[in-house]
Design an enzyme around this catalytic site. Structure first.
Site, mmCIF file in Angstrom:
data_model
loop_
_atom_site.group_PDB
_atom_site.id
_atom_site.type_symbol
_atom_site.label_atom_id
_atom_site.label_comp_id
_atom_site.label_asym_id
_atom_site.label_seq_id
_atom_site.Cartn_x
_atom_site.Cartn_y
_atom_site.Cartn_z
ATOM 1 N N THR A 44 -53.421 12.682 20.433
ATOM 2 C CA THR A 44 -53.414 12.911 21.879
ATOM 3 C C THR A 44 -52.075 12.454 22.439
ATOM 4 O O THR A 44 -51.635 11.338 22.165
ATOM 5 C CB THR A 44 -54.532 12.114 22.600
ATOM 6 N N ASN A 46 -50.151 10.938 25.177
ATOM 7 C CA ASN A 46 -50.467 10.100 26.339
ATOM 8 C C ASN A 46 -49.317 10.199 27.337
ATOM 9 O O ASN A 46 -48.148 10.139 26.946
ATOM 10 C CB ASN A 46 -50.642 8.642 25.915
ATOM 11 N N GLU A 122 -54.852 11.186 28.214
ATOM 12 C CA GLU A 122 -54.599 11.553 26.820
ATOM 13 C C GLU A 122 -54.904 13.018 26.614
ATOM 14 O O GLU A 122 -56.029 13.456 26.847
ATOM 15 C CB GLU A 122 -55.508 10.762 25.900
HETATM 16 C C1 LIG Z 1 -61.155 15.630 24.827
HETATM 17 C C2 LIG Z 1 -61.256 14.149 24.671
HETATM 18 C C3 LIG Z 1 -62.447 13.516 24.981
HETATM 19 C C4 LIG Z 1 -62.582 12.141 24.840
HETATM 20 N N1 LIG Z 1 -63.765 11.540 25.153
HETATM 21 C C5 LIG Z 1 -63.902 10.211 24.993
HETATM 22 C C6 LIG Z 1 -65.137 9.552 25.319
HETATM 23 O O1 LIG Z 1 -66.095 10.169 25.769
HETATM 24 N N2 LIG Z 1 -65.225 8.205 25.111
HETATM 25 C C7 LIG Z 1 -64.173 7.478 24.610
HETATM 26 O O2 LIG Z 1 -64.314 6.282 24.441
HETATM 27 N N3 LIG Z 1 -62.981 8.060 24.326
HETATM 28 C C8 LIG Z 1 -62.827 9.404 24.509
HETATM 29 N N4 LIG Z 1 -61.636 10.007 24.216
HETATM 30 C C9 LIG Z 1 -60.488 9.176 23.922
HETATM 31 C C10 LIG Z 1 -60.311 8.853 22.477
HETATM 32 O O3 LIG Z 1 -61.099 7.740 22.156
HETATM 33 C C11 LIG Z 1 -58.815 8.567 22.411
HETATM 34 O O4 LIG Z 1 -58.131 9.791 22.423
HETATM 35 C C12 LIG Z 1 -58.420 7.731 21.263
HETATM 36 O O5 LIG Z 1 -58.880 6.421 21.461
HETATM 37 C C13 LIG Z 1 -56.940 7.721 21.021
HETATM 38 O O6 LIG Z 1 -56.261 6.885 21.877
HETATM 39 P P1 LIG Z 1 -54.698 6.631 21.761
HETATM 40 O O7 LIG Z 1 -53.977 7.850 22.272
HETATM 41 O O8 LIG Z 1 -54.430 5.447 22.657
HETATM 42 O O9 LIG Z 1 -54.346 6.361 20.334
HETATM 43 C C14 LIG Z 1 -61.478 11.383 24.356
HETATM 44 C C15 LIG Z 1 -60.279 12.026 24.049
HETATM 45 C C16 LIG Z 1 -60.155 13.394 24.192
HETATM 46 C C17 LIG Z 1 -58.859 14.063 23.853
HETATM 47 N N1 LIG Z 2 -52.078 18.673 19.015
HETATM 48 C C1 LIG Z 2 -51.477 17.621 19.521
HETATM 49 N N2 LIG Z 2 -51.748 17.218 20.782
HETATM 50 C C2 LIG Z 2 -51.135 16.139 21.304
HETATM 51 N N3 LIG Z 2 -50.231 15.374 20.656
HETATM 52 C C3 LIG Z 2 -49.905 15.720 19.397
HETATM 53 C C4 LIG Z 2 -50.512 16.855 18.783
HETATM 54 N N4 LIG Z 2 -50.013 16.966 17.532
HETATM 55 C C5 LIG Z 2 -49.146 15.958 17.369
HETATM 56 N N5 LIG Z 2 -49.047 15.208 18.492
HETATM 57 C C6 LIG Z 2 -48.171 14.019 18.585
HETATM 58 O O1 LIG Z 2 -48.994 12.900 18.244
HETATM 59 C C7 LIG Z 2 -48.805 11.869 19.218
HETATM 60 C C8 LIG Z 2 -50.089 11.144 19.527
HETATM 61 O O2 LIG Z 2 -50.752 10.584 18.479
HETATM 62 P P1 LIG Z 2 -51.794 9.425 18.727
HETATM 63 O O3 LIG Z 2 -52.327 9.135 17.376
HETATM 64 O O4 LIG Z 2 -52.733 9.750 19.832
HETATM 65 O O5 LIG Z 2 -50.849 8.238 19.111
HETATM 66 P P2 LIG Z 2 -50.697 7.392 20.452
HETATM 67 O O6 LIG Z 2 -51.733 6.327 20.365
HETATM 68 O O7 LIG Z 2 -49.303 6.851 20.401
HETATM 69 O O8 LIG Z 2 -50.914 8.324 21.609
HETATM 70 C C9 LIG Z 2 -48.382 12.563 20.471
HETATM 71 O O9 LIG Z 2 -47.642 11.701 21.312
HETATM 72 C C10 LIG Z 2 -47.553 13.717 19.937
HETATM 73 O O10 LIG Z 2 -46.208 13.299 19.751
HETATM 74 MG MG LIG Z 3 -52.678 9.390 22.006
#
Ligand SMILES: Cc1cc2nc3c(=O)[nH]c(=O)nc-3n(C[C@H](O)[C@H](O)[C@H](O)COP(=O)(O)O)c2cc1C
Ligand SMILES: Nc1ncnc2c1ncn2[C@@H]1O[C@H](COP(=O)(O)OP(=O)(O)O)[C@@H](O)[C@H]1O
Ligand SMILES: [Mg+2]
Length: 226
Positions: A44, A46, A122
């Site tokens: 995701t 962010n 995210e």
């Molecule tokens: C479409 C989508 C739905 C999500 N729904 C939830 C949810 O219902 N509950 C939750 O705790 N996290 C939810 N998440 C968040 C994920 O837990 C989160 O993307 C993950 O912890 C990664 O975080 P990071 O980018 O800080 O690494 C969702 C993320 C996405 C993209």
């Molecule tokens: N399909 C995708 N959607 C969003 N980000 C992606 C995707 N593929 C690769 N990335 C890359 O992966 C990174 C996010 O990975 P993630 O594991 O969520 O790490 P973080 O906790 O740092 O957000 C994004 O910042 C982006 O550079």
């Molecule tokens: Mg992320």
């Protein structure tokens, strides 16, 4: 905790986004908690939540929309379904490329499963609707089952500017009994987002359709402005 039961396959009005959508958010892609790819297999992008102050009534939850990335840093070729990152040098700071608009699903909030104390935005970027969905399950193919799907992965694009138009609401954020249950709900979110965006009322946000109201063209132009 997530309520038991089946999910709606599509959300939002058939005719297209209604106020407060489209909601516009922008920002550079920042580091999150490093869980998306590593723990969930769902990267995701962010972005800072600062822009949410423009939308004080927007609730936490899961949404669908469309995104574009600054073409001086990241180029997505829709025809070939390939992506390329561009190094951040002065001579690369001008791009003649038109940013590609891609479908996205996102969460805004505190990730109840992880009990975050700060709000995050995210965004999971999906392949174009014209490409097969990696998150679809096919009854005829036993290899496609919950837990075996591989989510869309692009080359990393940290610090690249991202523009996002949120077009509709999917559901609240929930806590889950397991990581697998969270991943399966996000898989369904991807499918709900794709089905919702594939409707005629939403097509003008993804495609260069001239036969759409000026307001849609204006949103599309904003999305591509870096
Ligand atoms: C479409 C989508 C739905 C999500 N729904 C939830 C949810 O219902 N509950 C939750 O705790 N996290 C939810 N998440 C968040 C994920 O837990 C989160 O993307 C993950 O912890 C990664 O975080 P990071 O980018 O800080 O690494 C969702 C993320 C996405 C993209
Ligand atoms: N399909 C995708 N959607 C969003 N980000 C992606 C995707 N593929 C690769 N990335 C890359 O992966 C990174 C996010 O990975 P993630 O594991 O969520 O790490 P973080 O906790 O740092 O957000 C994004 O910042 C982006 O550079
Ligand atoms: Mg992320």
């Amino acid at each position: 905790m997530r309520p038991a039961g089946p999910r709606d396959p599509v959300t939002g009005p058939e005719s297209g986004p209604e106020p407060p959508y489209p909601v516009r958010l922008s920002g550079p892609v920042i580091k999150g908690f490093g869980r998306g790819s590593k723990e969930l297999g769902i990267p995701t992008a962010n972005i800072p939540p600062d822009g949410l102050s423009q939308y004080p009534d927007l609730q936490t939850g899961v949404y669908y929309g469309v995104v574009a990335l600054d073409p001086t840093r990241f180029i997505y070729d829709k025809e070939k379904s390939t992506a390329q990152t561009v190094s951040n040098t002065a001579e690369n700071n001008v791009s003649t490329k038109t940013p590609t608009i891609l479908p996205a699903v996102l969460s805004i909030g505190y990730n109840p499963f992880y009990k975050n104390t700060i709000r995050s935005v995210e965004i999971h970027i999906m392949p174009p609707l014209s490409s097969p969905s990696p998150t679809a399950l096919h009854a005829s193919d036993p290899a496609t089952k919950p837990g075996s799907v591989v989510f869309h992965k692009l080359p990393d694009f940290y610090s690249t500017n991202l523009n996002l138009l949120i077009l509709g609401y999917i559901r609240p954020e929930y806590d889950y009994i397991s990581v697998d249950a969270l991943v399966e709900d996000i898989r369904v979110d991807c499918e709900v987002a794709r089905t919702s965006l594939a409707r005629k009322g939403y097509a003008g946000y993804l495609e260069d359709d001239e036969d759409v109201p000026d307001s849609v063209k204006e949103q599309r132009n904003w999305l591509r402005t870096f």
